[in-house]
Motif scaffolding. Structure first.
Motif, PDB file in Angstrom:
ATOM      1  N   VAL A 219      60.408  74.025 -12.835  1.00 39.69           N
ATOM      2  CA  VAL A 219      59.542  72.910 -13.211  1.00 39.69           C
ATOM      3  C   VAL A 219      59.053  72.173 -11.965  1.00 39.69           C
ATOM      4  O   VAL A 219      59.725  72.155 -10.934  1.00 39.69           O
ATOM      5  CB  VAL A 219      60.283  71.923 -14.138  1.00 39.69           C
ATOM      6  N   PRO A 220      57.869  71.559 -12.044  1.00 39.97           N
ATOM      7  CA  PRO A 220      57.394  70.759 -10.907  1.00 39.97           C
ATOM      8  C   PRO A 220      58.092  69.411 -10.844  1.00 39.97           C
ATOM      9  O   PRO A 220      58.692  68.954 -11.821  1.00 39.97           O
ATOM     10  CB  PRO A 220      55.898  70.595 -11.208  1.00 39.97           C
ATOM     11  N   ASP A 221      58.033  68.786  -9.687  1.00 42.25           N
ATOM     12  CA  ASP A 221      58.599  67.451  -9.482  1.00 42.25           C
ATOM     13  C   ASP A 221      57.772  66.756  -8.423  1.00 42.25           C
ATOM     14  O   ASP A 221      56.849  67.344  -7.850  1.00 42.25           O
ATOM     15  CB  ASP A 221      60.073  67.545  -9.063  1.00 42.25           C
ATOM     16  N   ASN A 222      58.091  65.499  -8.143  1.00 41.83           N
ATOM     17  CA  ASN A 222      57.306  64.752  -7.153  1.00 41.83           C
ATOM     18  C   ASN A 222      58.061  64.492  -5.850  1.00 41.83           C
ATOM     19  O   ASN A 222      57.631  63.667  -5.054  1.00 41.83           O
ATOM     20  CB  ASN A 222      56.824  63.419  -7.753  1.00 41.83           C
ATOM     21  N   PHE A 223      59.188  65.208  -5.630  1.00 42.51           N
ATOM     22  CA  PHE A 223      59.948  64.949  -4.413  1.00 42.51           C
ATOM     23  C   PHE A 223      60.474  66.208  -3.727  1.00 42.51           C
ATOM     24  O   PHE A 223      60.674  66.190  -2.511  1.00 42.51           O
ATOM     25  CB  PHE A 223      61.113  63.979  -4.685  1.00 42.51           C
ATOM     26  N   ILE A 224      60.683  67.304  -4.436  1.00 40.66           N
ATOM     27  CA  ILE A 224      61.106  68.547  -3.797  1.00 40.66           C
ATOM     28  C   ILE A 224      59.889  69.426  -3.496  1.00 40.66           C
ATOM     29  O   ILE A 224      59.631  69.789  -2.347  1.00 40.66           O
ATOM     30  CB  ILE A 224      62.114  69.316  -4.675  1.00 40.66           C
ATOM     31  N   GLN A 225      59.145  69.777  -4.540  1.00 33.60           N
ATOM     32  CA  GLN A 225      58.025  70.710  -4.366  1.00 33.60           C
ATOM     33  C   GLN A 225      56.979  70.210  -3.374  1.00 33.60           C
ATOM     34  O   GLN A 225      56.520  70.986  -2.531  1.00 33.60           O
ATOM     35  CB  GLN A 225      57.386  71.032  -5.730  1.00 33.60           C
ATOM     36  N   PRO A 226      56.551  68.934  -3.425  1.00 32.45           N
ATOM     37  CA  PRO A 226      55.565  68.493  -2.426  1.00 32.45           C
ATOM     38  C   PRO A 226      56.092  68.568  -0.989  1.00 32.45           C
ATOM     39  O   PRO A 226      55.323  68.807  -0.060  1.00 32.45           O
ATOM     40  CB  PRO A 226      55.294  67.031  -2.825  1.00 32.45           C
ATOM     41  N   THR A 227      57.397  68.404  -0.819  1.00 32.25           N
ATOM     42  CA  THR A 227      57.981  68.411   0.535  1.00 32.25           C
ATOM     43  C   THR A 227      58.035  69.813   1.125  1.00 32.25           C
ATOM     44  O   THR A 227      57.768  70.016   2.312  1.00 32.25           O
ATOM     45  CB  THR A 227      59.401  67.808   0.496  1.00 32.25           C
ATOM     46  N   ILE A 228      58.363  70.794   0.309  1.00 31.09           N
ATOM     47  CA  ILE A 228      58.578  72.150   0.836  1.00 31.09           C
ATOM     48  C   ILE A 228      57.349  73.043   0.697  1.00 31.09           C
ATOM     49  O   ILE A 228      57.387  74.210   1.090  1.00 31.09           O
ATOM     50  CB  ILE A 228      59.765  72.826   0.112  1.00 31.09           C
ATOM     51  N   LEU A 229      56.256  72.502   0.148  1.00 29.61           N
ATOM     52  CA  LEU A 229      55.093  73.329  -0.207  1.00 29.61           C
ATOM     53  C   LEU A 229      54.637  74.215   0.946  1.00 29.61           C
ATOM     54  O   LEU A 229      54.404  75.409   0.776  1.00 29.61           O
ATOM     55  CB  LEU A 229      53.947  72.433  -0.685  1.00 29.61           C
ATOM     56  N   ASN A 230      54.490  73.656   2.125  1.00 27.70           N
ATOM     57  CA  ASN A 230      53.985  74.421   3.269  1.00 27.70           C
ATOM     58  C   ASN A 230      55.065  74.683   4.323  1.00 27.70           C
ATOM     59  O   ASN A 230      54.749  74.978   5.479  1.00 27.70           O
ATOM     60  CB  ASN A 230      52.804  73.683   3.905  1.00 27.70           C
ATOM     61  N   SER A 361      71.060  57.464 -10.347  1.00 28.08           N
ATOM     62  CA  SER A 361      69.707  57.640 -10.860  1.00 28.08           C
ATOM     63  C   SER A 361      68.699  57.085  -9.868  1.00 28.08           C
ATOM     64  O   SER A 361      68.919  56.045  -9.240  1.00 28.08           O
ATOM     65  CB  SER A 361      69.554  56.930 -12.211  1.00 28.08           C
ATOM     66  N   ASP A 362      67.575  57.804  -9.732  1.00 29.68           N
ATOM     67  CA  ASP A 362      66.482  57.340  -8.873  1.00 29.68           C
ATOM     68  C   ASP A 362      65.193  57.375  -9.692  1.00 29.68           C
ATOM     69  O   ASP A 362      64.570  58.440  -9.851  1.00 29.68           O
ATOM     70  CB  ASP A 362      66.346  58.226  -7.639  1.00 29.68           C
ATOM     71  N   PRO A 363      64.755  56.228 -10.233  1.00 33.35           N
ATOM     72  CA  PRO A 363      63.553  56.196 -11.090  1.00 33.35           C
ATOM     73  C   PRO A 363      62.273  56.612 -10.382  1.00 33.35           C
ATOM     74  O   PRO A 363      61.304  56.986 -11.046  1.00 33.35           O
ATOM     75  CB  PRO A 363      63.485  54.720 -11.524  1.00 33.35           C
ATOM     76  N   SER A 364      62.235  56.552  -9.061  1.00 29.36           N
ATOM     77  CA  SER A 364      61.018  56.925  -8.340  1.00 29.36           C
ATOM     78  C   SER A 364      60.838  58.435  -8.258  1.00 29.36           C
ATOM     79  O   SER A 364      59.734  58.926  -7.980  1.00 29.36           O
ATOM     80  CB  SER A 364      61.042  56.343  -6.920  1.00 29.36           C
ATOM     81  N   LYS A 365      61.905  59.187  -8.495  1.00 28.95           N
ATOM     82  CA  LYS A 365      61.838  60.648  -8.407  1.00 28.95           C
ATOM     83  C   LYS A 365      61.756  61.220  -9.824  1.00 28.95           C
ATOM     84  O   LYS A 365      62.627  60.959 -10.654  1.00 28.95           O
ATOM     85  CB  LYS A 365      63.050  61.196  -7.657  1.00 28.95           C
ATOM     86  N   LYS A 366      60.713  61.983 -10.074  1.00 27.33           N
ATOM     87  CA  LYS A 366      60.442  62.483 -11.417  1.00 27.33           C
ATOM     88  C   LYS A 366      60.439  64.015 -11.440  1.00 27.33           C
ATOM     89  O   LYS A 366      59.983  64.676 -10.505  1.00 27.33           O
ATOM     90  CB  LYS A 366      59.080  61.992 -11.909  1.00 27.33           C
ATOM     91  N   VAL A 367      60.942  64.548 -12.551  1.00 30.17           N
ATOM     92  CA  VAL A 367      60.869  65.978 -12.826  1.00 30.17           C
ATOM     93  C   VAL A 367      60.056  66.137 -14.106  1.00 30.17           C
ATOM     94  O   VAL A 367      60.308  65.455 -15.097  1.00 30.17           O
ATOM     95  CB  VAL A 367      62.271  66.598 -12.988  1.00 30.17           C
ATOM     96  N   PHE A 368      59.069  67.052 -14.087  1.00 31.38           N
ATOM     97  CA  PHE A 368      58.106  67.161 -15.187  1.00 31.38           C
ATOM     98  C   PHE A 368      58.444  68.382 -16.053  1.00 31.38           C
ATOM     99  O   PHE A 368      58.043  69.507 -15.745  1.00 31.38           O
ATOM    100  CB  PHE A 368      56.692  67.247 -14.626  1.00 31.38           C
ATOM    101  N   TYR A 369      59.157  68.109 -17.154  1.00 31.92           N
ATOM    102  CA  TYR A 369      59.643  69.197 -17.999  1.00 31.92           C
ATOM    103  C   TYR A 369      58.605  69.697 -19.000  1.00 31.92           C
ATOM    104  O   TYR A 369      58.894  70.621 -19.763  1.00 31.92           O
ATOM    105  CB  TYR A 369      60.912  68.757 -18.720  1.00 31.92           C
ATOM    106  N   ASN A 370      57.416  69.118 -19.006  1.00 31.47           N
ATOM    107  CA  ASN A 370      56.359  69.627 -19.872  1.00 31.47           C
ATOM    108  C   ASN A 370      55.520  70.699 -19.169  1.00 31.47           C
ATOM    109  O   ASN A 370      54.541  71.186 -19.724  1.00 31.47           O
ATOM    110  CB  ASN A 370      55.435  68.490 -20.328  1.00 31.47           C
TER     111      ASN A 370
END
Length: 466
Positions: A219-230, A361-370
């Motif tokens: 699943v995508p997220d806003n803290f792992i995938q953007p960091t390791i993308l390149n 818990s870290d509310p600023s970090k999201k995982v998108f399960y849809n």
């Protein structure tokens, strides 16, 4: 003029050939899941369904020399959870289509179902050694394929099933969070079906059980995938408890060992020698604590390490301090002593002091399960119309100083399960690592970080105590 006439004649020939080609009517198709997952729902996707039909048509023409025929509104049904019934009518073979005088048209009923790994498979004769070989993999679930083909006079052409063990690779090849409700992505499911159809539909192949290794659905997220993308990936080699990887054009080798623990005794002649501040903290929390340790080694640097922690076992299910998970190595529900009372020792020198927090818990970090990531190009597909951005919860957070510089390790998952570690040193993210027991894949964010320090951080991150 002559060229145009020949073209029309050729097209007319193709049409007549199509009319005259013997058909295989696709009368019934169903899927069902006996697990909590929704992997087979991908078959509702028009593109996946079209690919399935094209693959099936190719197999049918090769094996039966017949053209697959189906309605324009073809869809899978899900109301047949018990497999294909041997009664043609209940298997959705339409009686009005079954002309006893027509020996050329075949009728197909097909089903695929997903079962838990504990399911009993109705196999005729499978060698025990073969089963034991398959069991060495990380098996996730079982797919059961069933196909039945009859003629119009109801005589049987094919009646066969194929069981498929879905397994995971020995090491991670993609860094990310797995979707809890999809065992593979849409492309993965298509590849599985494409592999299985020629085996299932060929009566000359007696194979009843195979194993297919496939990556999970991520699943995508806003803290792992953007960091390791390149960022580049570093893959490790694991042999027993030794982990090797390349860093700065040099091979690194670290060794993990089994943990140990002893009870802490505060009174009497056999009392455990402890600093005064730790004794005071233990007395303050009024619990029985144990001393846990895990030794490890940086092989080529010739450095021995020991992680030392203090924790209490919370056996009372109603105790609010009881964690939601057990330590897999010790089998104990551990709650660590609050404060910087946990250490990394190099030889006889303490080089790190840290505290351990659980369920952060870290509310600023999201995982998108849809959504699900396409692991080839990092594009995404939507699997739910409901937006599901879930705040991320860390199982453990280690926070302290290493070599007089700050470090912080965010751990998603417990040792023994697929786990991601976000490693910070001196205020900066330096590495993201993933593995089940040991580091399997690394994304080194700071290439200037010394190998000695990175190895120390990896030994902490993948300790079996967390």
């Amino acid at each position: 003029m002559q060229k145009g006439f020949l073209t029309i004649l050729f097209l007319l020939f193709l049409k007549i050939y199509g009319w005259g080609q013997e058909k295989l009517e696709f009368s019934s198709a169903a899927y069902h899941s006996f697990t909590k997952t929704r992997t087979l729902d991908f078959l509702n996707d028009p593109d996946i369904r079209t690919e399935f039909l094209n693959n099936l048509d190719t197999v049918v023409q090769q094996l039966f020399q017949k053209r697959l025929n189906y309605s324009n509104g073809f869809k899978f049904k899900t109301e047949n959870p018990d497999g294909i019934n041997i009664n043609p009518e209940s298997a959705n073979f339409r009686k009005k289509d079954l002309n006893p005088n027509d020996k050329t048209t075949y009728y197909l009923a097909f089903e695929i179902s997903e079962h838990p790994i504990t399911t009993e498979m109705a196999l005729k004769d499978v060698d025990t050694s073969f089963i034991n070989l398959l069991a060495k993999k990380k098996n996730i679930c079982v797919y059961q394929f069933s196909a039945r083909i009859i003629r119009s006079d109801e005589s049987i052409v094919l009646d066969k099933q194929l069981f498929v063990l879905l397994a995971r690779p020995d090491n991670s090849f993609f860094l990310g969070f797995e979707h809890p409700y999809y065992n593979v992505g849409s492309m993965g499911l298509s590849k599985i079906i494409k592999t299985c159809l020629p085996i299932l539909m060929d009566s000359n192949i007696e194979t009843e059980l195979i194993q297919i290794t496939a990556l999970p659905a991520y699943v995508p997220d806003n803290f792992i995938q953007p960091t390791i993308l390149n960022k580049a990936r570093t893959y490790t080699t694991i042999k027993k408890n030794f982990v090797q990887y390349n860093s700065r054009n040099e091979i690194q080798s670290i060794r993990f060992q089994e943990p140990g623990y002893n009870p802490i005794i505060l009174k009497g002649k056999n009392s455990t020698p402890l600093p005064v501040d730790i004794q005071t903290a233990i007395k303050y929390y009024k619990r029985d604590y144990i001393f846990l340790w895990e030794e490890s080694r940086d092989v080529f640097a010739d450095k021995n390490y020991k992680i030392a922690t203090i924790a209490t076992v919370v056996n009372d299910a109603y105790d609010q301090a009881r964690p939601h998970w057990f330590n897999l190595k010790t089998g104990l529900p551990l709650q660590f002593l609050p404060g910087n009372y946990h250490y990394l020792i190099q030889n006889n020198d303490t080089i790190a002091r840290f505290n351990i927090q659980l369920q952060v818990s870290d509310p600023s970090k999201k995982v998108f399960y849809n959504q699900i990531i396409n692991t080839k190009d990092y594009s995404t597909i939507t699997v739910s119309n409901t937006f599901q951005a879930i705040s991320h919860v860390y199982h453990f957070v280690l926070n302290g100083t290493l070599q007089n510089k700050s470090f912080k390790i965010f751990i998603s998952g417990i040792n023994g399960t697929p786990s991601i570690k976000e490693i910070y040193f001196n205020g900066s993210l330096v590495c993201i690592a993933q593995g089940t027991l040991y580091p399997e894949i690394l994304s080194i964010i700071d290439p200037e970080l010394s190998s000695d320090t990175l190895n120390q951080l990896l030994l902490l991150s993948f300790s079996s105590l967390f």
